[in-house]
Scaffold this motif. Structure first.
Motif, short mmCIF file in Angstrom:
data_model
loop_
_atom_site.label_atom_id
_atom_site.label_comp_id
_atom_site.label_asym_id
_atom_site.label_seq_id
_atom_site.Cartn_x
_atom_site.Cartn_y
_atom_site.Cartn_z
N ASP A 6 0.83 -1.20 0.00
CA ASP A 6 0.00 0.00 0.00
C ASP A 6 0.87 1.26 0.00
N VAL A 7 1.95 1.24 0.77
CA VAL A 7 2.85 2.39 0.81
C VAL A 7 3.52 2.60 -0.54
N MET A 8 3.97 1.54 -1.15
CA MET A 8 4.62 1.65 -2.47
C MET A 8 3.63 2.15 -3.52
N PHE A 9 2.40 1.66 -3.47
CA PHE A 9 1.39 2.11 -4.42
C PHE A 9 1.11 3.60 -4.23
N HIS A 10 1.01 4.02 -2.97
CA HIS A 10 0.76 5.43 -2.68
C HIS A 10 1.91 6.30 -3.18
N LEU A 11 3.13 5.88 -2.96
CA LEU A 11 4.29 6.64 -3.43
C LEU A 11 4.33 6.72 -4.95
N LEU A 23 3.88 10.47 -6.59
CA LEU A 23 5.13 11.06 -7.06
C LEU A 23 4.97 11.88 -8.34
N PRO A 24 4.29 11.37 -9.36
CA PRO A 24 4.13 12.19 -10.58
C PRO A 24 3.33 13.47 -10.32
N GLN A 25 2.30 13.38 -9.50
CA GLN A 25 1.50 14.56 -9.19
C GLN A 25 2.32 15.59 -8.42
N THR A 26 3.10 15.13 -7.47
CA THR A 26 3.95 16.03 -6.69
C THR A 26 4.99 16.69 -7.57
N THR A 27 5.56 15.94 -8.49
CA THR A 27 6.55 16.49 -9.42
C THR A 27 5.93 17.57 -10.30
N LYS A 28 4.73 17.32 -10.80
CA LYS A 28 4.04 18.30 -11.64
C LYS A 28 3.76 19.58 -10.85
N GLU A 29 3.33 19.44 -9.61
CA GLU A 29 3.05 20.62 -8.79
C GLU A 29 4.32 21.41 -8.49
N MET A 30 5.42 20.73 -8.22
CA MET A 30 6.68 21.42 -7.96
C MET A 30 7.15 22.19 -9.20
N ILE A 31 7.03 21.58 -10.36
CA ILE A 31 7.42 22.25 -11.60
C ILE A 31 6.53 23.46 -11.86
N ALA A 32 5.23 23.30 -11.63
CA ALA A 32 4.29 24.40 -11.86
C ALA A 32 4.58 25.57 -10.92
N ARG A 33 4.86 25.29 -9.66
CA ARG A 33 5.17 26.36 -8.70
C ARG A 33 6.49 27.06 -9.05
N SER A 34 7.45 26.29 -9.49
CA SER A 34 8.74 26.89 -9.88
C SER A 34 8.57 27.79 -11.09
N CYS A 35 7.82 27.34 -12.06
CA CYS A 35 7.57 28.17 -13.25
C CYS A 35 6.80 29.44 -12.89
N ALA A 36 5.82 29.31 -12.01
CA ALA A 36 5.04 30.47 -11.59
C ALA A 36 5.93 31.48 -10.87
N THR A 37 6.85 31.01 -10.05
CA THR A 37 7.76 31.91 -9.36
C THR A 37 8.69 32.62 -10.34
N LEU A 38 9.20 31.88 -11.32
CA LEU A 38 10.09 32.49 -12.32
C LEU A 38 9.38 33.56 -13.13
N VAL A 39 8.10 33.35 -13.40
CA VAL A 39 7.35 34.32 -14.21
C VAL A 39 6.92 35.52 -13.39
N THR A 40 6.50 35.33 -12.14
CA THR A 40 5.93 36.43 -11.38
C THR A 40 6.95 37.23 -10.56
N HIS A 41 8.10 36.67 -10.26
CA HIS A 41 9.06 37.39 -9.42
C HIS A 41 9.53 38.71 -10.02
N PRO A 42 9.80 38.79 -11.32
CA PRO A 42 10.17 40.10 -11.88
C PRO A 42 9.11 41.17 -11.65
N PHE A 43 7.84 40.80 -11.71
CA PHE A 43 6.77 41.77 -11.47
C PHE A 43 6.73 42.18 -10.00
N HIS A 44 7.08 41.27 -9.13
CA HIS A 44 7.18 41.59 -7.70
C HIS A 44 8.30 42.59 -7.47
N VAL A 45 9.43 42.38 -8.12
CA VAL A 45 10.56 43.32 -8.01
C VAL A 45 10.16 44.70 -8.52
#
Length: 74
Positions: A6-11, A15-37
């Motif tokens: 069950d633990v292996m199935f959950h991981l 894992l793919p969903q977590t990876t997608k969310e991390m990439i999306a947040r990183s891209c959002a930060t890269l795009v919006t940070h210049p406007f914050h500055v």
């Protein structure tokens, strides 16, 4: 053994969903940070009664001309 499966199935399923969310947040930060500055610099200039930046596009040109690309992430 069943708990381990069950633990292996959950991981494997989360894992793919977590990876997608991390990439999306990183891209959002890269795009919006210049406007914050730009926003912070305009606020500071307003308080200091300076006239270096007069708008978004003028701020982009000024920051790029004076500091380069890294100026947007300072």
């Amino acid at each position: 053994m069943n708990v381990q499966c069950d633990v292996m199935f959950h991981l494997r399923s989360s894992l793919p969903q977590t990876t997608k969310e991390m990439i999306a947040r990183s891209c959002a930060t890269l795009v919006t940070h210049p406007f914050h500055v730009i926003t912070l610099r305009c606020m500071v200039q307003f308080i200091g009664r300076e006239t270096k930046h007069s708008g978004v596009f003028d701020s982009i040109v000024t920051i790029y001309r004076e500091e380069g690309i890294l100026g947007f992430f300072a």
